[in-house]
Design a protein around this motif. Structure first.
Motif, PDB file in Angstrom:
ATOM      1  N   GLU A  51       0.857  -1.171  -0.032  1.00 43.29           N
ATOM      2  CA  GLU A  51      -0.062  -0.091  -0.042  1.00 43.29           C
ATOM      3  C   GLU A  51       0.771   1.246   0.063  1.00 43.29           C
ATOM      4  OE1 GLU A  51      -3.286   0.253   2.912  1.00 43.29           O
ATOM      5  OE2 GLU A  51      -3.530  -2.080   2.504  1.00 43.29           O
ATOM      6  N   SER A  52       1.930   1.255   0.809  1.00 46.72           N
ATOM      7  CA  SER A  52       2.862   2.367   0.811  1.00 46.72           C
ATOM      8  C   SER A  52       3.480   2.548  -0.515  1.00 46.72           C
ATOM      9  CB  SER A  52       4.030   2.255   1.839  1.00 46.72           C
ATOM     10  OG  SER A  52       4.813   3.178   1.826  1.00 46.72           O
ATOM     11  N   ASP A  55       0.908   4.106  -3.214  1.00 44.53           N
ATOM     12  CA  ASP A  55       0.952   5.511  -2.994  1.00 44.53           C
ATOM     13  C   ASP A  55       1.985   6.333  -3.348  1.00 44.53           C
ATOM     14  OD1 ASP A  55      -1.299   5.507  -1.073  1.00 44.53           O
ATOM     15  OD2 ASP A  55      -0.255   5.174   0.750  1.00 44.53           O
ATOM     16  N   THR A  58       1.295   6.036  -7.313  1.00 43.54           N
ATOM     17  CA  THR A  58       0.310   6.875  -7.671  1.00 43.54           C
ATOM     18  C   THR A  58       0.840   8.430  -7.702  1.00 43.54           C
ATOM     19  OG1 THR A  58      -1.150   5.468  -6.724  1.00 43.54           O
ATOM     20  CG2 THR A  58      -2.068   7.694  -7.059  1.00 43.54           C
ATOM     21  N   ASN A  92     -12.973   1.219  -2.782  1.00 39.60           N
ATOM     22  CA  ASN A  92     -11.764   1.972  -1.707  1.00 39.60           C
ATOM     23  C   ASN A  92     -10.656   2.466  -2.971  1.00 39.60           C
ATOM     24  OD1 ASN A  92     -10.063   2.421   0.771  1.00 39.60           O
ATOM     25  ND2 ASN A  92      -9.208   0.524   0.057  1.00 39.60           N
ATOM     26  N   LEU A  93     -10.213   1.303  -3.583  1.00 41.22           N
ATOM     27  CA  LEU A  93      -9.061   1.447  -4.615  1.00 41.22           C
ATOM     28  C   LEU A  93      -9.159   2.757  -5.530  1.00 41.22           C
ATOM     29  CD1 LEU A  93      -8.093  -2.153  -5.124  1.00 41.22           C
ATOM     30  CD2 LEU A  93      -6.924  -0.588  -3.384  1.00 41.22           C
ATOM     31  N   GLU A  95     -10.878   5.328  -5.058  1.00 43.33           N
ATOM     32  CA  GLU A  95     -10.762   6.521  -4.345  1.00 43.33           C
ATOM     33  C   GLU A  95      -9.219   6.776  -3.732  1.00 43.33           C
ATOM     34  OE1 GLU A  95     -12.341   8.608  -0.124  1.00 43.33           O
ATOM     35  OE2 GLU A  95     -13.419   6.954  -0.827  1.00 43.33           O
ATOM     36  N   ARG A  96      -8.659   5.564  -3.345  1.00 39.49           N
ATOM     37  CA  ARG A  96      -7.331   5.875  -2.996  1.00 39.49           C
ATOM     38  C   ARG A  96      -6.117   5.947  -3.898  1.00 39.49           C
ATOM     39  NH1 ARG A  96      -4.139   2.629   1.850  1.00 39.49           N
ATOM     40  NH2 ARG A  96      -2.050   3.625   1.689  1.00 39.49           N
ATOM     41  N   TYR A  97      -6.418   5.297  -4.997  1.00 39.83           N
ATOM     42  CA  TYR A  97      -5.235   5.109  -6.147  1.00 39.83           C
ATOM     43  C   TYR A  97      -5.631   5.441  -7.464  1.00 39.83           C
ATOM     44  CZ  TYR A  97      -3.043   2.265  -2.578  1.00 39.83           C
ATOM     45  OH  TYR A  97      -2.564   1.713  -1.240  1.00 39.83           O
ATOM     46  N   HIS A  98      -6.950   6.080  -7.527  1.00 42.61           N
ATOM     47  CA  HIS A  98      -7.544   6.367  -8.843  1.00 42.61           C
ATOM     48  C   HIS A  98      -7.382   5.150  -9.937  1.00 42.61           C
ATOM     49  CE1 HIS A  98      -7.307  10.442  -7.290  1.00 42.61           C
ATOM     50  NE2 HIS A  98      -6.153  10.367  -7.180  1.00 42.61           N
TER      51      HIS A  98
END
Length: 338
Positions: A51-52, A55, A58, A92-93, A95-98
């Motif tokens: 996940e880090s 980020d 992205t 969720n993905l 929203e978080r990672y486009h």
């Protein structure tokens, strides 16, 4: 033409991806709780690390592709709770990672995604082995893009026919460039099913191990003589011959021992070293102490194999190329340490 690179928790890979970010369209990755073509995410710490890293990718402007390409989801495959968990994860993905696209081997997952996330591009996994216009037409209402069946990577006529169908039907066509899988592997479906259930299999007292037919097959020196004619990877130097027919090129890097070298070689369209080190699975160990020296393969190799009649039993061209490109190393030799 840009590349899709498979996620691996490797700092050198990350540095290389960011260095060549202009050549990278996407990172493709699995997610905890879902099996993929390489099993499941191995625990909470691995998930947090991924996940880090995602980020960071992205923020660098690199796109994201979620893998839901397991060959089997067992009793959950058609369950409401399964699709609910997919929906929650994708929301969720996005929203978080486009998140921009999803690759799956399940027509039902594709159907669910098309109904609920119409803005996402849904791709048919290479594991579905789709290689004809008829095969694509069967699923045309479920998928926006298709990965070409590996075995047709070196067949220009089939590539052109599939490209035409995709262009005529507003679909995308993708290539997996560096697979080490053997062509028309008789055990591929069996192996993919094992991978999908490997977290359950690991809990059992197992009587046998299975690492793929390719490894036992290539352990035989006589069988290795046909390596070039029974594999489908495209050399970095040869991409120019076919890349215009594809909307993107996938690089298998999720389990490669030196994924940064794979990205660098294909981004630069050039590689000096053991060509076997670029494939996944990697077969360098079966040939050691010989290496397949990439610079010994002639420049017109791709032109020849893309247009040949594939009548390998009557032709010794690939065997001759392999024989001339193999170099025997002294024990302990070191090469291409990048």
């Amino acid at each position: 033409m840009k590349f899709m690179v498979g996620y691996q928790a490797d700092e050198h890979l990350k540095e290389t991806i960011l260095r060549y970010r202009e050549a990278i369209a996407e990172i493709y990755f699995p997610w905890i709780g879902f099996t993929s073509g390489r099993g499941m995410v191995a625990g909470y710490e691995a998930q947090c690390r991924m996940e880090s890293d995602l980020d960071d990718y992205t923020r660098a402007g690199i796109g994201m592709n979620l893998l839901l390409n397991g060959n089997c989801y067992g009793r959950r495959s058609q369950s409401r709770i399964f699709f609910q968990s997919i929906g929650d994860t994708v929301e969720n993905l996005c929203e978080r990672y486009h998140l921009g696209s999803i690759t799956t081997a399940s027509p039902l997952i594709a159907k669910f995604l098309k109904e609920n996330f119409p803005d996402l591009e849904i791709r048919a996994s290479v594991n579905m082995e789709i290689g004809t216009s008829v095969g694509m037409d069967y699923l045309a209402d479920l998928f926006d893009g298709f990965y070409l069946k590996r075995e047709y990577n070196k067949d220009l006529a089939r590539i052109q026919a599939n490209r035409k169908w995709c262009s005529d039907h507003n679909k995308k066509l993708y290539l997996l460039a560096n697979s080490g899988c053997l062509n028309f592997c008789s055990a591929r479906t069996f192996h993919d099913n094992l991978v999908a259930h490997q977290h359950e299999i690991a809990e059992m007292d197992n009587g046998y191990e299975f690492h793929g037919i390719c490894h036992s097959y290539l352990a035989n020196p006589e069988k290795r003589k046909s390596f070039l004619q029974i594999t489908n990877f495209i050399r970095p130097e040869d991409l120019a011959k076919i890349e215009d027919y594809f909307d993107g090129i996938k690089l298998a890097t999720r389990t490669n021992r030196n994924p940064a070298a794979v990205v660098k070689a294909y981004a630069e369209r050039h590689y000096i070293g053991n060509l076997l080190d670029l494939t996944e699975p990697n077969h360098a160990g079966h040939f050691y102490p010989e290496i397949l020296a990439n610079d010994r393969i002639p420049n017109d190799y791709a032109d020849r194999v893309l247009s040949c009649d594939k009548n390998c039993d009557q032709c010794g061209y690939c065997a001759d190329i392999l024989r001339s490109a193999l170099i025997r190393l002294d024990e302990g030799s070191v090469f291409n340490k990048e």
